[in-house]
Design an enzyme around this catalytic site. Structure first.
Site, short mmCIF file in Angstrom:
data_model
loop_
_atom_site.label_atom_id
_atom_site.label_comp_id
_atom_site.label_asym_id
_atom_site.label_seq_id
_atom_site.Cartn_x
_atom_site.Cartn_y
_atom_site.Cartn_z
N TYR A 177 43.92 44.54 44.12
CA TYR A 177 45.23 44.70 44.76
C TYR A 177 45.92 43.34 44.91
O TYR A 177 47.12 43.21 44.65
CB TYR A 177 45.04 45.36 46.13
CG TYR A 177 46.34 45.64 46.85
CD1 TYR A 177 47.30 46.49 46.32
CD2 TYR A 177 46.60 45.06 48.10
CE1 TYR A 177 48.48 46.75 46.99
CE2 TYR A 177 47.77 45.31 48.78
CZ TYR A 177 48.72 46.16 48.21
OH TYR A 177 49.89 46.42 48.90
N SER A 208 53.68 42.15 49.11
CA SER A 208 52.71 42.25 50.19
C SER A 208 52.25 40.84 50.53
O SER A 208 52.33 39.93 49.69
CB SER A 208 51.51 43.10 49.76
OG SER A 208 50.42 42.98 50.65
#
Length: 254
Positions: free
Chosen positions: A152, A139
């Site tokens: 995250y 990501s």
């Protein structure tokens, strides 16, 4: 292209399901893995009806014993050529000062240890094929930080480092390491899971953004990367919608 085998983790929805479709269309025999077998069975039925070659294996990538058993069941025939480490996700948006360690642990388990588990278990078969490819779906969170994303971001940084380190350690072996780092992708579940089922907050993430990335956009990129000639390695590809300049700068139409 002669039949080649690809394993896709987290193939029950979103980017994983879209990637499975694209690889099947490209001629791969695709091994669909995820925890939700009902969704895998539905996807397998769809692809089989379209004349694609697929098989289904229930798998929780955080369960090492289950991952090892999966690798044993898979064996080396047909040869395994591609592993797409897609299983992952985010939980919560709390700041570091008040975040629940259980949320951080859950994200680390799936985004980091899940990648480690499946990669370690399948690496011998990928290497034995003589032309293996490991894809890590990380990501843009693995490349830059933002408020409320500490857990995250930390987990995706971990996934990014796995890809970087593997590329160094496997240099000279017949295995490529590809990292695809998507930015804002609108899928049916990612934001909803992150906001613990709060649809209003999940929808607000994409409010005013004309065209966030779709699961198909990411799947197209993965399929393109793994179908390059064997000597071509796409080390790291960052993928964002035009409206997103960074993790925290997004153009929104009022």
């Amino acid at each position: 292209m002669s039949t080649r085998t690809a394993v896709v983790t987290g193939a029950s929805s979103g980017i994983g399901a879209a990637t499975a479709r694209k690889l099947a269309e490209a001629g791969f025999h695709v091994v669909l893995t995820a925890r939700r077998t009902d969704r895998l069975d539905a996807l397998a039925a769809e692809l089989t009806q379209a004349g694609r070659s697929v098989s289904v294996h229930a798998l929780d990538v955080t369960d090492r014993a289950a991952v090892d058993a999966f690798a044993t069941d898979l064996g080396e025939f047909p040869p395994l050529h591609v592993l797409v480490n897609n299983a992952g996700g985010a939980v919560g948006t709390d700041p570091v000062a008040t975040a629940d360690p259980a949320d951080w642990r859950a994200m680390y388990e799936v985004n980091v240890l899940g990648v480690l588990n499946v990669t370690q278990a399948l690496l011998p078969a990928l290497s034995a094929s003589g032309d293996g490819t490991i894809v890590v779906l990380s990501s843009t969170a693995g490349l830059a930080t933002y408020e409320g994303g500490g857990g995250y971001v930390a987990a995706k940084h971990g996934a990014h480092v796995i890809a970087e380190t593997l590329r160094l350690e496997l240099n000279g072996h017949p295995v490529r390491i590809i990292e695809i780092a998507p930015g804002m992708v609108k899928t049916e579940e990612f934001a909803l899971t992150r906001f613990r089922g709060d649809a209003e907050r999940a929808n607000a993430v994409y409010a005013g953004v004309a065209e966030p990335l779709t699961a198909d956009d990411v799947a197209d990129t993965v399929c393109w990367a793994v179908t390059r000639p064997s000597h071509v390695n796409v080390d790291l590809l960052v993928l964002r919608p035009r409206a997103q300049a960074s993790n925290y700068k997004v153009h929104r139409v009022q």
